[in-house]
Enzyme design. Structure first.
Site, PDB file in Angstrom:
ATOM      1  CD  GLU A  62       4.846  -8.044 -11.110  1.00  0.00           C
ATOM      2  OE1 GLU A  62       5.346  -9.175 -11.190  1.00  0.00           O
ATOM      3  OE2 GLU A  62       5.435  -7.014 -11.450  1.00  0.00           O
TER       4      GLU A  62
ATOM      5  CG  HIS B  85      -1.538   6.395   6.717  1.00  0.00           C
ATOM      6  ND1 HIS B  85      -2.050   7.473   6.052  1.00  0.00           N
ATOM      7  CD2 HIS B  85      -2.249   6.294   7.869  1.00  0.00           C
ATOM      8  CE1 HIS B  85      -3.008   8.033   6.781  1.00  0.00           C
ATOM      9  NE2 HIS B  85      -3.155   7.321   7.893  1.00  0.00           N
TER      10      HIS B  85
ATOM     11  CB  SER C 233      14.649 -13.116 -13.209  1.00  0.00           C
ATOM     12  OG  SER C 233      15.680 -12.475 -13.938  1.00  0.00           O
TER      13      SER C 233
ATOM     14  CE  LYS D 128      13.634 -10.232  -9.721  1.00  0.00           C
ATOM     15  NZ  LYS D 128      13.196  -8.994  -9.088  1.00  0.00           N
TER      16      LYS D 128
END
Ligand code: ARG
Length: 461
Positions: free
Chosen positions: A291, A157, A278, A284
């Site tokens: 992704e 979980h 970024s 970043k």
């Protein structure tokens, strides 16, 4: 003007829209090498069986050789008017060698021609995917060897469950991708039959030798039913389903990499080659490759559902609907190849932050099960009761805002007076993982044993 291949009964050529919806040359040109291979095998067989002359077969082979070179040199003029790769090549052959070109299509139809071309292509792609999967599995086995003893939290979980080793986690993925590899091998086994010679659908009256062409094209044997030969696209569906399942594995891995590489987890750092910055936030470092792997799984799933839907209502045998099989498979293949390559690179390159993993492994009362097991083993308490006692210890630790290992012996005795100082030995994450030596368990020794198994298996794969 009507079509030069099938226009005998037509008075005029097709409408522009008809040509646009009908033509597949924009994508099926990818099959050029397979189409030429198939034609060479067919023409040699036609000569061997006396259906065409050796002289014509020689001319056909020479012409096809020229065409192969023209295509590979980028000098071939593909034409939408000629619909597909089969007719583009045959029309060019006629230009090059004259009337002998017209004999190549004896005892053949585009229906068995496209079936054999596409099978050859899918079979090659299956082999490419198998190699890529082996590379990815090898990357995981290497990381597992390196990190057999690196402790991290195991999750259920996405909540801390029990300490595990990162090596063990890596080998979980080795298992998944090895199942994908075995699916690829099974699928090759099933599809390794040549449909060439089924002709349009019923077979042919010419004395062809299908065993000869099957052998020449590297298939185990010819297909046994001409109707099925031209209407079967199971090999394409299997490719897409295997790609979708492998994509699911890749996507779960991608998701873990996304989570692990956040500053909050900090378990891994991606190499600069597999992350991006970024344009506004200078701090970043984004896991874009992971992704995109996660996202591209959607395309693979879409292609599988797409082709299943194309095929589901088709009466036997060939229908033009089946031309829609190619873009799905080509795009899925390109996508899967890219996903596998990107993931293999990421897994090889990522830096593991063992300290962060270990720290997280000890949080969330991750050794509570070890405490309960100690009560069972040392005091003979039934597991259900031990579970309850441990729950009280967790509640106490939570109240005191400390980990289980920071409770005092008096604390623990207040919960169960049989507890001795020996219990502290099982509360460390190291001892927790070390104890889990059951076959397939997370103990470093067991992970190292499994690494040896994988190395042997990969050497044979
Ligand atoms: N371009 C066609 C395809 O990909 C080749 C087979 C055409 N056969 C036919 N009878 N129209 O399916």
């Amino acid at each position: 003007a009507s079509n030069q291949m099938w226009g005998g009964r037509f008075a005029s050529g097709p409408a522009a829209i008809m040509e646009a919806i009908n033509a597949s040359i924009g994508y099926d040109r990818k099959l050029y090498a397979q189409d030429i291979r198939g034609s060479l095998a067919h023409s040699e067989m036609l000569a061997k069986t006396g259906i065409i002359s050796a002289d014509d077969s020689k001319k056909i082979a020479d012409g096809l050789g020229t065409i192969l070179k023209e295509i590979e040199d980028g000098k071939f003029a593909f034409s939408t008017k000629l619909e597909d790769i089969h007719m583009n090549i045959e029309a060019r052959l006629a230009e090059l060698i004259g009337p002998a070109a017209g004999r190549l299509h004896t005892a053949r139809s585009r229906n068995d021609q496209v079936a054999v071309d596409f099978r050859l292509w899918v079979k090659d792609e299956f082999h490419r995917v198998a190699e890529a999967l082996k590379g990815l599995i090898a990357a995981f086995v290497e990381r597992a060897e390196e990190h057999a003893g690196t402790v991290m939290p195991g999750f259920t979980h996405l909540q801390t469950a029990q300490p595990v080793t990162f090596g063990h986690h890596c080998l979980a993925y080795a298992e998944m991708f090895a199942r994908d590899l075995s699916r690829v091998r099974d699928a090759i086994e099933r599809m390794d039959e040549s449909p060439l010679g089924a002709a349009a659908l019923a077979g042919t009256g010419f004395p062809i030798d299908r065993h000869m062409t099957a052998k020449a094209l590297g298939f185990r044997e010819p297909t046994r039913n001409s109707l099925d030969s031209v209407s079967d696209r199971d090999y394409a569906l299997e490719f897409l389903s295997i790609a979708a399942i492998a994509g699911t594995h890749l996507s779960r891995l991608a998701e873990e990499i996304v989570i692990w590489s956040t500053p909050q987890f900090g378990f891994v750092r991606l190499s600069d080659s597999f992350s991006t910055g970024s344009s506004i936030m200078p701090q970043k470092k984004n896991p874009d490759a992971a992704e995109l792997v996660r996202a591209k799984t959607g395309r693979l799933n879409g292609h599988l559902i797409g082709l299943l839907t194309v095929m589901k209502g088709l009466p036997l045998t060939y229908s033009k609907d089946m031309q829609e099989d190619k873009e799905a498979v080509f795009d899925a293949a390109e996508t899967l190849d890219l996903m596998l390559a990107a993931m293999t690179g990421m897994v090889r390159d990522l830096t593991v932050n063992a300290a962060a993993m270990r720290q997280a492994a000890g949080s969330g009362f991750s050794t509570a099960t070890d405490l309960a097991d100690w009560l069972v083993r040392e005091l003979g308490i039934p597991f259900r009761e031990a579970h309850h006692v441990t729950g009280r210890a967790v509640a106490l630790a939570e109240e005191k805002k400390v980990g289980l290992e920071k409770l005092t012996l008096d604390d623990l005795k207040s919960i169960h007076d049989g507890i001795t100082a020996d219990i502290f030995s099982v509360l460390s994450v190291q001892n927790s993982v070390k104890s889990r030596q059951s076959f397939g368990g997370t103990a470093p020794a067991e992970v190292r044993r499994q690494v040896r198994y994988w190395k042997k298996r990969l050497a044979k794969a």
